[in-house]
Design a protein around this motif. Structure first.
Motif, PDB file in Angstrom:
ATOM      1  N   GLU A  27     -11.888  32.919  53.487  1.00  0.00           N
ATOM      2  CA  GLU A  27     -12.648  34.162  53.580  1.00  0.00           C
ATOM      3  C   GLU A  27     -13.039  34.420  55.026  1.00  0.00           C
ATOM      4  O   GLU A  27     -13.688  33.594  55.660  1.00  0.00           O
ATOM      5  CB  GLU A  27     -13.903  34.066  52.708  1.00  0.00           C
ATOM      6  N   LEU A  28     -12.660  35.570  55.526  1.00  0.00           N
ATOM      7  CA  LEU A  28     -12.972  35.944  56.899  1.00  0.00           C
ATOM      8  C   LEU A  28     -13.790  37.232  56.886  1.00  0.00           C
ATOM      9  O   LEU A  28     -13.248  38.328  56.881  1.00  0.00           O
ATOM     10  CB  LEU A  28     -11.680  36.147  57.708  1.00  0.00           C
ATOM     11  N   HIS A  29     -15.108  37.076  56.838  1.00  0.00           N
ATOM     12  CA  HIS A  29     -15.970  38.253  56.790  1.00  0.00           C
ATOM     13  C   HIS A  29     -16.116  38.908  58.159  1.00  0.00           C
ATOM     14  O   HIS A  29     -16.238  40.109  58.271  1.00  0.00           O
ATOM     15  CB  HIS A  29     -17.354  37.868  56.262  1.00  0.00           C
ATOM     16  N   HIS A  30     -16.142  38.094  59.201  1.00  0.00           N
ATOM     17  CA  HIS A  30     -16.446  38.614  60.536  1.00  0.00           C
ATOM     18  C   HIS A  30     -15.215  38.713  61.423  1.00  0.00           C
ATOM     19  O   HIS A  30     -15.241  39.409  62.423  1.00  0.00           O
ATOM     20  CB  HIS A  30     -17.510  37.742  61.202  1.00  0.00           C
ATOM     21  N   HIS A  31     -14.164  38.009  61.094  1.00  0.00           N
ATOM     22  CA  HIS A  31     -12.918  38.112  61.844  1.00  0.00           C
ATOM     23  C   HIS A  31     -11.788  38.323  60.847  1.00  0.00           C
ATOM     24  O   HIS A  31     -11.552  37.478  59.993  1.00  0.00           O
ATOM     25  CB  HIS A  31     -12.650  36.846  62.673  1.00  0.00           C
ATOM     26  N   SER A  32     -11.122  39.453  60.953  1.00  0.00           N
ATOM     27  CA  SER A  32     -10.068  39.760  60.004  1.00  0.00           C
ATOM     28  C   SER A  32      -8.881  38.839  60.217  1.00  0.00           C
ATOM     29  O   SER A  32      -8.699  38.253  61.289  1.00  0.00           O
ATOM     30  CB  SER A  32      -9.625  41.219  60.166  1.00  0.00           C
ATOM     31  N   SER A  33      -8.065  38.738  59.170  1.00  0.00           N
ATOM     32  CA  SER A  33      -6.841  37.943  59.275  1.00  0.00           C
ATOM     33  C   SER A  33      -5.954  38.484  60.386  1.00  0.00           C
ATOM     34  O   SER A  33      -5.293  37.718  61.099  1.00  0.00           O
ATOM     35  CB  SER A  33      -6.088  37.969  57.945  1.00  0.00           C
ATOM     36  N   ARG A  34      -5.949  39.798  60.537  1.00  0.00           N
ATOM     37  CA  ARG A  34      -5.077  40.404  61.554  1.00  0.00           C
ATOM     38  C   ARG A  34      -5.481  39.971  62.962  1.00  0.00           C
ATOM     39  O   ARG A  34      -4.629  39.644  63.795  1.00  0.00           O
ATOM     40  CB  ARG A  34      -5.135  41.923  61.437  1.00  0.00           C
ATOM     41  N   LEU A  35      -6.802  39.957  63.236  1.00  0.00           N
ATOM     42  CA  LEU A  35      -7.269  39.528  64.552  1.00  0.00           C
ATOM     43  C   LEU A  35      -6.869  38.084  64.814  1.00  0.00           C
ATOM     44  O   LEU A  35      -6.398  37.745  65.908  1.00  0.00           O
ATOM     45  CB  LEU A  35      -8.786  39.688  64.654  1.00  0.00           C
ATOM     46  N   GLN A  40      -4.420  36.401  63.481  1.00  0.00           N
ATOM     47  CA  GLN A  40      -2.972  36.345  63.656  1.00  0.00           C
ATOM     48  C   GLN A  40      -2.570  36.791  65.063  1.00  0.00           C
ATOM     49  O   GLN A  40      -1.698  36.185  65.694  1.00  0.00           O
ATOM     50  CB  GLN A  40      -2.282  37.230  62.609  1.00  0.00           C
ATOM     51  N   GLU A  48     -15.392  29.830  57.788  1.00  0.00           N
ATOM     52  CA  GLU A  48     -16.335  30.449  58.718  1.00  0.00           C
ATOM     53  C   GLU A  48     -17.659  29.702  58.715  1.00  0.00           C
ATOM     54  O   GLU A  48     -18.038  29.061  57.740  1.00  0.00           O
ATOM     55  CB  GLU A  48     -16.587  31.908  58.319  1.00  0.00           C
ATOM     56  N   GLY A  98     -19.964  41.591  66.664  1.00  0.00           N
ATOM     57  CA  GLY A  98     -20.137  41.667  65.220  1.00  0.00           C
ATOM     58  C   GLY A  98     -21.596  41.666  64.836  1.00  0.00           C
ATOM     59  O   GLY A  98     -22.480  41.297  65.608  1.00  0.00           O
TER      60      GLY A  98
END
Length: 231
Positions: free
Chosen positions: A26-34, A36, A84, A109
């Protein structure tokens, strides 16, 4: 040998390229895209030669990421598992702290709203958070919530309650002093609104009240005299 190593380094990324970075957790504050994108920027080598330790370091450098683990998945995937940080409180002016006493300072954030404030030197964070968790539960039994818990460089402890009361615990047997307040909390509040409760006595405490009329002050004094506590 040297030529073989050169050929591996030169051709392996072309023959066995990494085509996918798969993020789990779970990435609430950093997206998977960032995540990656950050890993792709530092990626070198193919599936066999990519430096997973370096990529782990890149992932864990993101402010909210506590732990990251990476593994190769044949033929062309790097799988990243992320945990996280989960803050329980703010830490000093610019940080957050977890229940394990890990301090981190996010550079961007939103900071979760409604968190209490813990204050102290960073090296004391595990001790402060441990006491906070215990004292939070103990005080909730008598209907109180902690707004601020702080310890200064001399080891002087102070608790500010949400209701507006400051508890001065000092140094030394602070657990015993807090227990003394908890045992007397309902009696104290029955007499009025305490502003400061100074528990730095060997077998008692003193109370500074919020401003009230003279008749109310006399009533408070009478109640405390009957209770046997020092007000």
């Amino acid at each position: 040998m040297g030529a073989a190593l050169w050929l591996v380094g030169e051709w392996e990324p072309r023959l066995l390229p990494i085509r996918l970075i798969e993020v789990e957790g779970e990435l609430h504050h950093h997206s998977s895209r960032l995540l990656q994108e950050r890993l792709s920027e530092r990626l070198s080598g193919g599936i066999l030669t990519a430096d997973l330790e370096e990529l782990q370091s890149v992932a864990e450098d993101l402010p909210w990421v506590g732990r990251a683990s990476l593994q190769r998945v044949w033929p062309d995937t790097i799988k990243v598992r992320v945990e996280e940080h989960r803050p329980i409180a703010r830490w000093n002016a610019d940080g957050l702290v977890t229940s394990e006493g890990v301090v981190f300072r996010p550079t961007g954030g939103a900071v979760p709203a409604g968190l209490p404030l813990l204050e102290g030197d960073d090296q004391r964070a595990p001790d402060v958070t441990s006491r906070y968790l215990k004292w939070r539960d103990d005080l909730m039994l008598v209907g109180h919530l902690i707004q601020t818990l702080s310890v200064d460089p001399r080891g002087d402890w102070r608790v500010d309650l949400v209701m507006g009361t400051e508890l001065r615990l000092g140094t030394g047997p602070v657990e015993e002093r807090l227990a003394r307040f908890i045992a007397s909390a309902r009696q104290i509040e029955a007499a009025g609104q305490p502003q400061v409760v100074d528990l730095r006595y060997s077998n008692g405490f003193s109370v500074k009240w919020t401003s009230r009329t003279d008749s109310e002050r006399r009533a408070q004094s009478d109640r405390l005299a009957r209770s046997g506590n020092r007000g």
